[in-house]
Enzyme design. Sequence first.
Site, PDB file in Angstrom:
ATOM      1  N   ASP A   1       0.841  -1.186   0.000  1.00 23.21           N
ATOM      2  CA  ASP A   1       0.000   0.000   0.000  1.00 23.21           C
ATOM      3  C   ASP A   1       0.882   1.244   0.000  1.00 23.21           C
ATOM      4  O   ASP A   1       2.095   1.163   0.174  1.00 23.21           O
ATOM      5  CB  ASP A   1      -0.980  -0.015   1.172  1.00 23.21           C
ATOM      6  CG  ASP A   1      -0.298   0.012   2.525  1.00 23.21           C
ATOM      7  OD1 ASP A   1       0.904   0.304   2.587  1.00 23.21           O
ATOM      8  OD2 ASP A   1      -0.974  -0.256   3.529  1.00 23.21           O
ATOM      9  N   SER A   2       0.280   2.398  -0.206  1.00 24.70           N
ATOM     10  CA  SER A   2       1.061   3.615  -0.425  1.00 24.70           C
ATOM     11  C   SER A   2       1.526   4.274   0.865  1.00 24.70           C
ATOM     12  O   SER A   2       2.383   5.155   0.833  1.00 24.70           O
ATOM     13  CB  SER A   2       0.230   4.623  -1.218  1.00 24.70           C
ATOM     14  OG  SER A   2      -0.835   5.128  -0.422  1.00 24.70           O
ATOM     15  N   GLY A   3       0.937   3.893   2.006  1.00 24.81           N
ATOM     16  CA  GLY A   3       1.254   4.532   3.274  1.00 24.81           C
ATOM     17  C   GLY A   3       0.322   5.660   3.639  1.00 24.81           C
ATOM     18  O   GLY A   3       0.344   6.151   4.775  1.00 24.81           O
ATOM     19  N   GLY A   4      -0.519   6.083   2.711  1.00 18.07           N
ATOM     20  CA  GLY A   4      -1.384   7.226   2.967  1.00 18.07           C
ATOM     21  C   GLY A   4      -2.355   7.016   4.107  1.00 18.07           C
ATOM     22  O   GLY A   4      -2.561   7.908   4.941  1.00 18.07           O
TER      23      GLY A   4
ATOM     24  N   GLY B   1     -11.272   4.329   0.272  1.00 14.35           N
ATOM     25  CA  GLY B   1     -12.141   5.162   1.085  1.00 14.35           C
ATOM     26  C   GLY B   1     -13.337   4.475   1.681  1.00 14.35           C
ATOM     27  O   GLY B   1     -14.232   5.143   2.209  1.00 14.35           O
TER      28      GLY B   1
ATOM     29  N   ASP C   1      -7.971  -7.256   0.914  1.00 16.82           N
ATOM     30  CA  ASP C   1      -6.997  -7.454   1.993  1.00 16.82           C
ATOM     31  C   ASP C   1      -7.642  -7.040   3.299  1.00 16.82           C
ATOM     32  O   ASP C   1      -8.529  -6.184   3.322  1.00 16.82           O
ATOM     33  CB  ASP C   1      -5.737  -6.617   1.760  1.00 16.82           C
ATOM     34  CG  ASP C   1      -5.937  -5.166   2.183  1.00 16.82           C
ATOM     35  OD1 ASP C   1      -5.564  -4.809   3.321  1.00 16.82           O
ATOM     36  OD2 ASP C   1      -6.488  -4.375   1.391  1.00 16.82           O
TER      37      ASP C   1
ATOM     38  N   CYS D   1     -13.109 -28.719   8.586  1.00 22.26           N
ATOM     39  CA  CYS D   1     -12.045 -27.892   8.013  1.00 22.26           C
ATOM     40  C   CYS D   1     -10.778 -28.729   7.849  1.00 22.26           C
ATOM     41  O   CYS D   1     -10.364 -29.426   8.779  1.00 22.26           O
ATOM     42  CB  CYS D   1     -11.767 -26.686   8.913  1.00 22.26           C
ATOM     43  SG  CYS D   1     -10.327 -25.715   8.408  1.00 22.26           S
TER      44      CYS D   1
ATOM     45  N   CYS E   1      -7.656 -27.675   7.522  1.00 21.72           N
ATOM     46  CA  CYS E   1      -6.406 -27.002   7.875  1.00 21.72           C
ATOM     47  C   CYS E   1      -5.627 -27.825   8.898  1.00 21.72           C
ATOM     48  O   CYS E   1      -6.193 -28.665   9.611  1.00 21.72           O
ATOM     49  CB  CYS E   1      -6.693 -25.598   8.414  1.00 21.72           C
ATOM     50  SG  CYS E   1      -7.165 -25.500  10.160  1.00 21.72           S
TER      51      CYS E   1
ATOM     52  N   CYS F   1      -7.122 -27.787  12.531  1.00 19.63           N
ATOM     53  CA  CYS F   1      -8.322 -28.594  12.740  1.00 19.63           C
ATOM     54  C   CYS F   1      -8.073 -30.080  12.524  1.00 19.63           C
ATOM     55  O   CYS F   1      -8.780 -30.924  13.087  1.00 19.63           O
ATOM     56  CB  CYS F   1      -9.432 -28.102  11.806  1.00 19.63           C
ATOM     57  SG  CYS F   1     -10.053 -26.464  12.224  1.00 19.63           S
TER      58      CYS F   1
ATOM     59  N   HIS G   1      -5.713 -21.400  11.186  1.00 13.86           N
ATOM     60  CA  HIS G   1      -7.073 -21.774  10.793  1.00 13.86           C
ATOM     61  C   HIS G   1      -7.768 -20.647  10.062  1.00 13.86           C
ATOM     62  O   HIS G   1      -8.413 -20.865   9.028  1.00 13.86           O
ATOM     63  CB  HIS G   1      -7.911 -22.172  12.014  1.00 13.86           C
ATOM     64  CG  HIS G   1      -9.375 -22.215  11.701  1.00 13.86           C
ATOM     65  ND1 HIS G   1      -9.944 -23.239  10.978  1.00 13.86           N
ATOM     66  CD2 HIS G   1     -10.382 -21.308  11.936  1.00 13.86           C
ATOM     67  CE1 HIS G   1     -11.228 -22.991  10.800  1.00 13.86           C
ATOM     68  NE2 HIS G   1     -11.519 -21.824  11.366  1.00 13.86           N
TER      69      HIS G   1
END
Length: 373
Positions: A92-95, A220, A270, A308, A310, A313, A339
């Site tokens: 990301d840009s850091g903004g 935003g 994300d 699940c 994973c 689990c 998990h």
Amino acid sequence: MARFSFSISATDGRARTGTIRMQRGEIRTPAFMPVGTAATVKAVKPEGVRASGADIILGNTYHLMLRPGAERVSRLGGLHRFMGWDRPILTDSGGYQVMSLSELTKLTEEGVSFASHLDGTRHMLSPERSVEIQRLLGSDIVMQFDQLVPTTVSRDEQAAAMERSIRWARRSREEFDRGGEHAEQAALFGIQQGALDEELRRRSADGLIEIGFDGYAVGGLAVGEGQEAMFGCLDFAPQQLPVDKPRYLMGVGKPDDIVGAVQRGIDMFDCVLPTRSGRTGQAFTADGPINIRNARFADDREPVEPGCPCPTCSTFERAYVHHLVRSGEILGAMLMTEHNLWFYQRLMQRLRDAIGDHRLDAFATDFVSRYRR
């Protein structure tokens, strides 16, 4: 291999499934990017992140520029080598962090001057410096520097921030096109702003399209406006962006947020939720989140989420994970995070499959009704 390409393999309503191809690998869309804020996805080794099904992770420009420093990461071979991750990384840009974490910020047309939340030292982040830092880190997908304002500010303030973000987008594009570190393999995304206003979003999209980017983010949102308002904006905002480019909804989100956003045409996501929740004892399941700290799990012989696949689990019972988390053992955070990452990546695969089979609406209805009950 080409520096960057995006192909759509199937659509279902406004939803799409496809593939982003980059030199470090392919990204299946819709995609969820685990957040590696400080060059680590917290509580999980890189191989564990990859095993969960993640094709790409996110790194944070603001945090990495302050510690250990972008120039240091570059000297040490770049972010991929530094953290042991050989797949694509979006930075990301850091903004957002400048606006939300820093004190004594001063916004000008040049950029944002701010005090570090770590030690109070002064720094300047501009479109040019943001892109330079992301280049030094070795980012595969670089984000333009933009100005984010809350959806609660006046329309005039929203319009001013959106217009400044377009000017900063052009400067980000120009700096990116000058080349530099890893220039041959990186892509650049623009960020649409305009709060919840359809006209401002349209003006933002038109300005970004005129500049030209490899992909476009809807920025935003997920800043406290609530799901109904967010979905209302997503009913029009993604459609204002090019159909043949990836659309990235920044900072989202909860599982039901993701499902609704995919239905509205979003390709990338994300969020810190799966890792942050894992460290605080919350596990995501098809029946909604559970708090493993609750006493009712002390003698529970079931896995964290029955069915699940994973490693958590497949190996451990709720009673054991409950004990670890209540005892403050590091392994508890590791198992819960593992998990949650698997849950999110399994959800993305199910969404891709549903789009490919043209049954997304039915899947979404079933998923949300079960998840919220």
